[in-house]
Structure formats: structure tokens, C-alpha cells
Write a protein that holds these residues in place. Structure first.
Motif, PDB file in Angstrom:
ATOM      1  N   GLN A 163      37.819  21.538  80.940  1.00 31.07           N
ATOM      2  CA  GLN A 163      38.783  21.167  79.776  1.00 31.07           C
ATOM      3  C   GLN A 163      38.929  22.470  79.045  1.00 31.07           C
ATOM      4  O   GLN A 163      40.132  22.849  78.555  1.00 31.07           O
ATOM      5  N   GLY A 184      40.125  29.177  75.226  1.00 33.33           N
ATOM      6  CA  GLY A 184      39.756  27.699  75.538  1.00 33.33           C
ATOM      7  C   GLY A 184      38.796  27.336  75.085  1.00 33.33           C
ATOM      8  O   GLY A 184      37.611  27.949  75.281  1.00 33.33           O
ATOM      9  N   GLU A 219      56.196  30.790  76.359  1.00 36.75           N
ATOM     10  CA  GLU A 219      57.446  30.036  76.321  1.00 36.75           C
ATOM     11  C   GLU A 219      57.927  30.279  74.858  1.00 36.75           C
ATOM     12  O   GLU A 219      59.218  30.351  74.664  1.00 36.75           O
ATOM     13  N   ARG A 236      50.416  29.584  78.139  1.00 36.05           N
ATOM     14  CA  ARG A 236      51.851  28.973  78.559  1.00 36.05           C
ATOM     15  C   ARG A 236      52.887  28.741  77.477  1.00 36.05           C
ATOM     16  O   ARG A 236      53.957  29.165  77.534  1.00 36.05           O
ATOM     17  N   SER A 237      51.987  28.359  76.392  1.00 36.11           N
ATOM     18  CA  SER A 237      52.867  27.857  75.222  1.00 36.11           C
ATOM     19  C   SER A 237      53.191  29.230  74.396  1.00 36.11           C
ATOM     20  O   SER A 237      54.306  29.305  73.747  1.00 36.11           O
ATOM     21  N   VAL A 285      44.793  27.774  79.729  1.00 35.85           N
ATOM     22  CA  VAL A 285      46.141  27.925  80.339  1.00 35.85           C
ATOM     23  C   VAL A 285      47.296  27.544  79.704  1.00 35.85           C
ATOM     24  O   VAL A 285      48.315  27.880  79.497  1.00 35.85           O
ATOM     25  N   GLU A 286      47.032  26.311  79.000  1.00 32.29           N
ATOM     26  CA  GLU A 286      48.133  25.551  78.002  1.00 32.29           C
ATOM     27  C   GLU A 286      48.386  26.622  76.916  1.00 32.29           C
ATOM     28  O   GLU A 286      49.460  26.615  76.530  1.00 32.29           O
ATOM     29  N   ARG A 287      47.306  27.273  76.362  1.00 31.54           N
ATOM     30  CA  ARG A 287      47.588  27.753  75.076  1.00 31.54           C
ATOM     31  C   ARG A 287      48.602  29.241  75.560  1.00 31.54           C
ATOM     32  O   ARG A 287      49.473  29.482  74.815  1.00 31.54           O
ATOM     33  N   ASN A 318      41.372  24.537  81.245  1.00 29.71           N
ATOM     34  CA  ASN A 318      42.683  24.107  81.013  1.00 29.71           C
ATOM     35  C   ASN A 318      43.120  24.310  79.628  1.00 29.71           C
ATOM     36  O   ASN A 318      44.639  24.663  79.599  1.00 29.71           O
ATOM     37  N   GLU A 319      42.647  24.331  78.750  1.00 33.79           N
ATOM     38  CA  GLU A 319      43.172  24.641  77.351  1.00 33.79           C
ATOM     39  C   GLU A 319      43.747  25.913  77.247  1.00 33.79           C
ATOM     40  O   GLU A 319      44.574  26.480  76.608  1.00 33.79           O
TER      41      GLU A 319
END
Length: 226
Positions: free
Chosen positions: A137, A11, A151, A147-148, A143-145, A140-141
Motif C-alpha cells: 500500500q 508513500g 499530471e 503520478r498526480s 506511485v499515485e502521488r 502504491n501510494e
């Protein structure tokens, strides 16, 4: 040891912000044929510069003397000879927090006899909230990456195995970059006519670029590859 699938990600955050402080360096010099006169002139000009800086009160966040020297100037460069003069130098360092007075201070310091002004070097305070914001930030990035990725495989994240600054994870040998701030913009200091205050120079603060990067590893449920 768990057999759960692992997702490893990076991230990163890049912020562009206004500077918080400006660093200035002032070299005050004297040069006389007599050593004592050189010292006396140096003391006078150093005090003049310090009094000027201190007159700005809380606008100057930090003030310190970086060093002092008295150097004999020889007539001949290749062999010992008579001393033609003595040169004295005092190095003053200061941090200015109020940019509204910065241009005026720079030109007034430049108007001091035999004073050389370098700066401003724009920057952020070491404990600036900007560094913390960039780190959050970046995390957070990550985690979002992750999670993507999960998914996309029909899975979901179940836990965090490791989170570290870039290059510091247990399976990485390379050293990562730390958050850094740039950049420095030089400002020239001009003189003024005798008996008048020099005009304030217009200084535009340089944008600071702050980077933060993290590496993270997450556990996930089994992917649905059907």
C-alpha cells in the motif's frame, strides 16, 4: 546520466488490524529455609505450570523456559549474615494463538501456588501478511502521488529510478522508521477458592497499528509549463 525531470515522493500506509498472537510470561517461585526444599518446591511448581500449559495443545504456539535462579536471602542487608531462606524462580514464556482459551489459561496459571503472570502482550507474527500488505500500500501510494504531481505539470511518468524504505534512498542521510506493531494490554490473574477452577477473565485483544513508509524517485516527461 539522464537529464529527464525527476519526481521524488514519499508513500505511507497505516493499517489497524486484530492481533494474531498473545505473549505471556509466567514466573514460578518457591521460598524455603532449606536450599534443597526450595529446589524441590520449585521443580514441582514448574512442572505443574508446564503440564497446565501443555494441556492446551496447539492453542499454545510456543513454549520455552526463559531462565532459572536460586537466590539466598540474607538476614542482614548491610553485612554478611545467616541465610534466612532460599528463593527459587523459573521464568516461563509462551505464545498463545487461540484467544478463545486465553482468559481461562491466564487465570488457571495465576491459580498455581506462587505463580506470577504477566501479559498478554498482543502482537503479530514476524512473517505476518499484514506487513507485506502495508508495504504494498505504501508503494502504491508513492506511485499515485508521483503520478498526480506529473499530471499537475502536464507530464507523465516514464520510469522508476529508486524505491526504498524511508530513509534508505541514496540521497537521504536520515534513518527512517520501520513497520512496527503495538500495543500491549496487561491482564491480571486472580486466584480461586480451594478445589475449584478459577473463572476465566475476559480479555479484549488490543488493535495492532502497522506502519510502512517508502521513498521513491521517478523520471517524467518534460512538464508543460506554458
Amino acid at each position: 546520466m539522464t537529464n529527464a525531470p525527476l519526481i521524488s515522493v514519499r508513500g505511507e500506509a497505516v493499517l489497524e488490524v486484530e492481533p494474531e498472537i498473545a505473549h505471556l510470561s509466567v514466573h514460578v517461585q518457591s521460598q524455603e529455609r532449606d536450599r534443597r526444599q526450595a529446589l524441590d518446591r520449585l521443580v514441582e511448581r514448574n512442572q505443574q505450570a508446564l503440564d497446565l500449559i501443555k494441556s492446551y495443545g496447539d492453542a499454545v504456539e510456543k513454549l520455552e523456559t526463559g531462565g532459572m535462579s536460586i537466590t539466598p536471602q540474607l538476614k542482614y542487608r548491610r553485612r554478611e549474615g545467616d541465610i534466612r531462606a532460599y528463593q527459587g524462580t523459573v521464568w516461563i514464556r509462551l505464545v498463545v494463538a487461540d484467544f478463545a482459551v486465553l482468559g481461562e489459561l491466564v487465570t488457571r496459571l495465576g491459580d498455581v501456588d506462587r505463580a506470577y503472570v504477566h501479559g498478554p502482550d498482543w502482537g503479530l507474527r514476524r512473517d505476518s501478511e499484514v506487513y507485506k500488505r502495508a508495504a504494498r500500500q505504501a508503494a502504491n501510494e508513492a506511485v499515485e502521488r508521483a503520478r498526480s504531481y506529473a499530471e499537475a505539470l502536464g507530464a507523465r511518468l516514464t520510469g522508476l529510478v529508486e524505491l526504498a524504505d524511508e530513509g534508505l534512498t541514496s540521497d537521504t542521510a536520515t534513518r527512517g522508521a520501520q513497520p512496527v506493531s503495538l500495543m500491549a494490554a496487561p491482564a491480571a490473574a486472580g486466584g480461586a477458592m480451594e478445589g475449584t477452577e478459577p473463572p476465566a477473565i475476559d480479555l479484549e485483544p488490543a488493535t495492532q497499528i502497522v506502519r510502512a513508509a517508502v521513498e521513491a524517485r521517478f523520471t517524467a516527461t518534460a512538464p508543460d509549463l506554458g
